[in-house]
Design an enzyme around this catalytic site. Structure first.
Site, PDB file in Angstrom:
ATOM      1  N   TYR A  89      53.952  89.657  74.272  1.00 33.16           N
ATOM      2  CA  TYR A  89      52.965  89.070  75.182  1.00 33.16           C
ATOM      3  C   TYR A  89      51.617  88.876  74.475  1.00 33.16           C
ATOM      4  O   TYR A  89      50.938  87.875  74.685  1.00 33.16           O
ATOM      5  CB  TYR A  89      52.797  89.941  76.437  1.00 33.16           C
ATOM      6  CG  TYR A  89      54.085  90.180  77.202  1.00 33.16           C
ATOM      7  CD1 TYR A  89      55.030  89.162  77.349  1.00 33.16           C
ATOM      8  CD2 TYR A  89      54.375  91.416  77.775  1.00 33.16           C
ATOM      9  CE1 TYR A  89      56.219  89.377  78.041  1.00 33.16           C
ATOM     10  CE2 TYR A  89      55.559  91.637  78.474  1.00 33.16           C
ATOM     11  CZ  TYR A  89      56.475  90.613  78.594  1.00 33.16           C
ATOM     12  OH  TYR A  89      57.650  90.829  79.277  1.00 33.16           O
TER      13      TYR A  89
ATOM     14  N   GLU B 134      53.669  92.588  84.639  1.00 39.09           N
ATOM     15  CA  GLU B 134      53.442  94.028  84.484  1.00 39.09           C
ATOM     16  C   GLU B 134      54.438  94.507  83.456  1.00 39.09           C
ATOM     17  O   GLU B 134      55.601  94.074  83.488  1.00 39.09           O
ATOM     18  CB  GLU B 134      53.725  94.767  85.791  1.00 39.09           C
ATOM     19  CG  GLU B 134      52.669  94.588  86.837  1.00 39.09           C
ATOM     20  CD  GLU B 134      53.235  94.606  88.251  1.00 39.09           C
ATOM     21  OE1 GLU B 134      54.435  94.922  88.421  1.00 39.09           O
ATOM     22  OE2 GLU B 134      52.482  94.294  89.168  1.00 39.09           O
TER      23      GLU B 134
END
Ligand SMILES: CC(C)(COP(=O)(O)OP(=O)(O)OC[C@H]1O[C@@H](n2cnc3c(N)ncnc32)[C@H](O)[C@@H]1OP(=O)(O)O)[C@@H](O)C(=O)NCCC(=O)NCCS
Length: 153
Positions: free
Chosen positions: A122, A110
């Site tokens: 990411y 998250e």
């Protein structure tokens, strides 16, 4: 920009690294974990804590929690003076190799939608966007959404 650095190596974090780890923790997170919390991650087998070292200097770290064949990336951070050199990219890939060797097949995370360096990291690593958790994080201005992402081997 170089994507890999030959003079750095991945090691599992040990109690002797706590002081350096805490310095990076405090320098990179507004609400850092305490030294006893970091020590707790080293003691429990469900956590996997890795450091990227240059000679004996800790440059970056990441912490995962694992359940069966999945891991959650709890934190990843690079010491401020070394940010922007793709060290986190290299750290993650080396750590993921270790997790894969332990039969982990998926990594979840998250991230705050406003954390551009982390979201970029990411995405470049190949994480996919799985959804949004509305108002998940507190901020000084109210609440902020979390982006849910996953990476499969
Ligand atoms: C997120 C973090 C680990 C990335 O590590 P890094 O080794 O500096 O990563 P990179 O060098 O690959 O940079 C990541 C991306 O952010 C960009 N970036 C770097 N600093 C930035 C900034 N201040 N503002 C916007 N983008 C930035 C880089 O250009 C790169 O994007 P690109 O792939 O499009 O070029 C590092 O910024 C950090 O430690 N942040 C504080 C802790 C944190 O928020 N961790 C993530 C949540 S647990």
């Amino acid at each position: 920009m170089a994507d890999t650095f030959a003079d750095v190596e991945l090691r599992r974090l040990q109690p002797e690294h706590l002081a350096e780890w805490l310095l990076i923790e405090k320098a990179t997170f507004p609400d850092p974990w305490s030294e006893p919390q970091l020590a707790g991650f080293l003691e429990k087998t469900r956590y996997q804590c890795f450091g990227l070292f240059q000679l004996n200097r800790l440059l970056a770290f990441c912490v995962f929690t694992t359940v069966l064949d999945e891991a959650e990336l709890l934190q990843i951070a690079v010491t401020p003076a070394e940010q922007g050199r793709r060290l986190a990219n290299q750290l993650f890939l080396l750590a993921a190799e270790k997790l894969e060797a332990e039969n982990i097949h998926r990594i979840l995370l998250e991230v705050r939608v406003s954390n551009t360096p982390a979201v970029q990291l990411y995405k470049r690593l190949g994480f996919s966007e799985d959804g949004v958790r509305k108002g998940y994080y507190p901020t000084t201005a109210g609440r902020e959404d979390a982006l849910l992402m996953s990476f499969s081997f």
